[in-house]
Motif scaffolding. Structure first.
Motif, PDB file in Angstrom:
ATOM      1  N   SER A  56     -32.006  68.304  -1.802  1.00  0.00           N
ATOM      2  CA  SER A  56     -32.870  69.080  -0.643  1.00  0.00           C
ATOM      3  C   SER A  56     -34.006  68.423  -0.092  1.00  0.00           C
ATOM      4  CB  SER A  56     -33.983  69.807  -1.820  1.00  0.00           C
ATOM      5  OG  SER A  56     -34.865  70.094  -1.219  1.00  0.00           O
ATOM      6  N   ASN A  58     -36.387  70.001   1.733  1.00  0.00           N
ATOM      7  CA  ASN A  58     -38.146  69.984   1.635  1.00  0.00           C
ATOM      8  C   ASN A  58     -38.009  69.263   0.785  1.00  0.00           C
ATOM      9  OD1 ASN A  58     -37.498  71.576   4.061  1.00  0.00           O
ATOM     10  ND2 ASN A  58     -37.090  73.528   2.636  1.00  0.00           N
ATOM     11  N   ILE A  59     -37.982  69.378  -0.461  1.00  0.00           N
ATOM     12  CA  ILE A  59     -38.588  68.792  -1.549  1.00  0.00           C
ATOM     13  C   ILE A  59     -38.044  66.796  -1.366  1.00  0.00           C
ATOM     14  CG2 ILE A  59     -39.211  68.559  -4.051  1.00  0.00           C
ATOM     15  CD1 ILE A  59     -38.497  71.847  -4.090  1.00  0.00           C
ATOM     16  N   ARG A  60     -39.413  66.215  -1.336  1.00  0.00           N
ATOM     17  CA  ARG A  60     -38.758  64.855  -1.916  1.00  0.00           C
ATOM     18  C   ARG A  60     -39.181  63.732  -3.202  1.00  0.00           C
ATOM     19  NH1 ARG A  60     -40.982  61.942   3.400  1.00  0.00           N
ATOM     20  NH2 ARG A  60     -40.038  60.292   2.444  1.00  0.00           N
ATOM     21  N   LEU A  78     -43.151  67.339  -1.020  1.00  0.00           N
ATOM     22  CA  LEU A  78     -42.463  67.966   0.527  1.00  0.00           C
ATOM     23  C   LEU A  78     -42.666  67.537   1.738  1.00  0.00           C
ATOM     24  CD1 LEU A  78     -43.792  71.958   0.806  1.00  0.00           C
ATOM     25  CD2 LEU A  78     -42.367  70.553  -1.140  1.00  0.00           C
ATOM     26  N   ASN A  79     -41.665  67.246   2.609  1.00  0.00           N
ATOM     27  CA  ASN A  79     -42.108  66.420   3.998  1.00  0.00           C
ATOM     28  C   ASN A  79     -43.265  66.637   4.759  1.00  0.00           C
ATOM     29  OD1 ASN A  79     -38.707  65.902   3.524  1.00  0.00           O
ATOM     30  ND2 ASN A  79     -38.469  67.841   4.617  1.00  0.00           N
ATOM     31  N   SER A  80     -43.832  67.514   4.900  1.00  0.00           N
ATOM     32  CA  SER A  80     -45.448  67.519   5.487  1.00  0.00           C
ATOM     33  C   SER A  80     -46.539  68.072   4.876  1.00  0.00           C
ATOM     34  CB  SER A  80     -44.447  68.558   6.343  1.00  0.00           C
ATOM     35  OG  SER A  80     -45.008  69.842   5.738  1.00  0.00           O
ATOM     36  N   GLU A 138     -36.094  76.360  -5.629  1.00  0.00           N
ATOM     37  CA  GLU A 138     -37.010  75.595  -4.570  1.00  0.00           C
ATOM     38  C   GLU A 138     -38.261  76.204  -4.411  1.00  0.00           C
ATOM     39  OE1 GLU A 138     -35.771  73.182  -0.391  1.00  0.00           O
ATOM     40  OE2 GLU A 138     -34.582  72.930  -1.581  1.00  0.00           O
ATOM     41  N   THR A 142     -41.918  75.195  -3.666  1.00  0.00           N
ATOM     42  CA  THR A 142     -42.626  75.056  -2.326  1.00  0.00           C
ATOM     43  C   THR A 142     -43.720  76.057  -1.993  1.00  0.00           C
ATOM     44  OG1 THR A 142     -40.634  76.656  -1.575  1.00  0.00           O
ATOM     45  CG2 THR A 142     -40.304  74.325  -1.146  1.00  0.00           C
TER      46      THR A 142
END
Length: 231
Positions: A56, A58-60, A78-80, A138, A142
């Motif tokens: 993904s 976006n998703i960590r 997520l990334n941020s 996803e 998100t």
């Protein structure tokens, strides 16, 4: 299949039959309750625990369960930002177990209260897992719903892991989430990668405090007492 719920149901069924020999009326409560636990154990999927999603963009990381106050959340890193997706509220986590325990206490005293409380837990796990199953894509993970919580990484001053509890600290507020036993050891290296210098543990804080005390001692050494000379 959720083995712990299934085992609990079978154990309750054996207990119901044992007590039913001396108190047949109680079987009207204990047998259905036991069978209900067995059904919950068979239909409830095993909880995924941790899900790292390198595919993904976006998703960590996804952690299946974190308790904030009396509500259960799924944590999506997520990334941020971090999103806490609410899976169940106090209406599901506390009240059903309490009501079933009271009902069991009325019918079978302490044994009935135990049966009712366990059934309330099984119901909670079933409903919580059903919510997880709904949030598989996803887009669902998100998005931020009305009952969800989202925290930007830029707003975080510190992310501290203490035993089985994660503290998220900002300038204006703090939030803590507790996790099942064994989660913290697996979480730690993943959280280090996500939060880097903002991430601390109980051990690192103690080490920093000890080092600070040593520095203070070095900067302010105790003066030697002068010796009186005898004439």
């Amino acid at each position: 299949m959720r083995k712990n719920i299934l085992v609990a149901g079978v154990t309750l069924l054996a207990l119901a039959l044992l007590f039913g020999a001396s108190y047949p009326t109680g079987l009207l409560f204990s047998i259905p309750i036991s069978i209900l636990n067995i059904i919950f154990g068979l239909v409830t999927r095993t909880s995924p625990g941790f899900e790292s999603r390198p595919e993904s963009a976006n998703i960590r990381l996804v952690i299946d369960r974190g308790v904030v106050r009396a509500s259960i959340y799924q944590l999506v890193f997520l990334n941020s930002k971090l999103i806490l997706k609410r899976l169940s509220s106090m209406m599901v986590t506390v009240i059903p177990a309490f009501v079933l325990a009271l009902l069991g206490l009325e019918v079978l005293w302490i044994v009935g209260a135990l049966m009712g409380g366990i059934t309330g837990f099984s119901l909670q796990e079933f409903l919580t897992q059903r919510m997880r199953n709904r949030m598989r894509s996803e887009m669902q993970l998100t998005s931020v719903g009305k009952s969800d919580i989202d925290i930007s990484y830029d707003d975080l001053l510190e992310v501290r892991l203490v035993k089985s509890r994660l503290y998220l600290i900002t300038e204006t507020s703090s939030l803590s989430a507790s996790f099942p036993r064994g989660y913290s050891r697996k979480m730690q290296p993943m959280l280090v990668n996500i939060f880097e210098s903002k991430f601390t543990t109980e051990e690192s804080v103690r080490a920093a405090e000890a080092a600070e005390k040593e520095n203070e001692k070095g900067e302010h050494p105790r003066g030697d007492r002068g010796k009186l000379s005898c004439r």
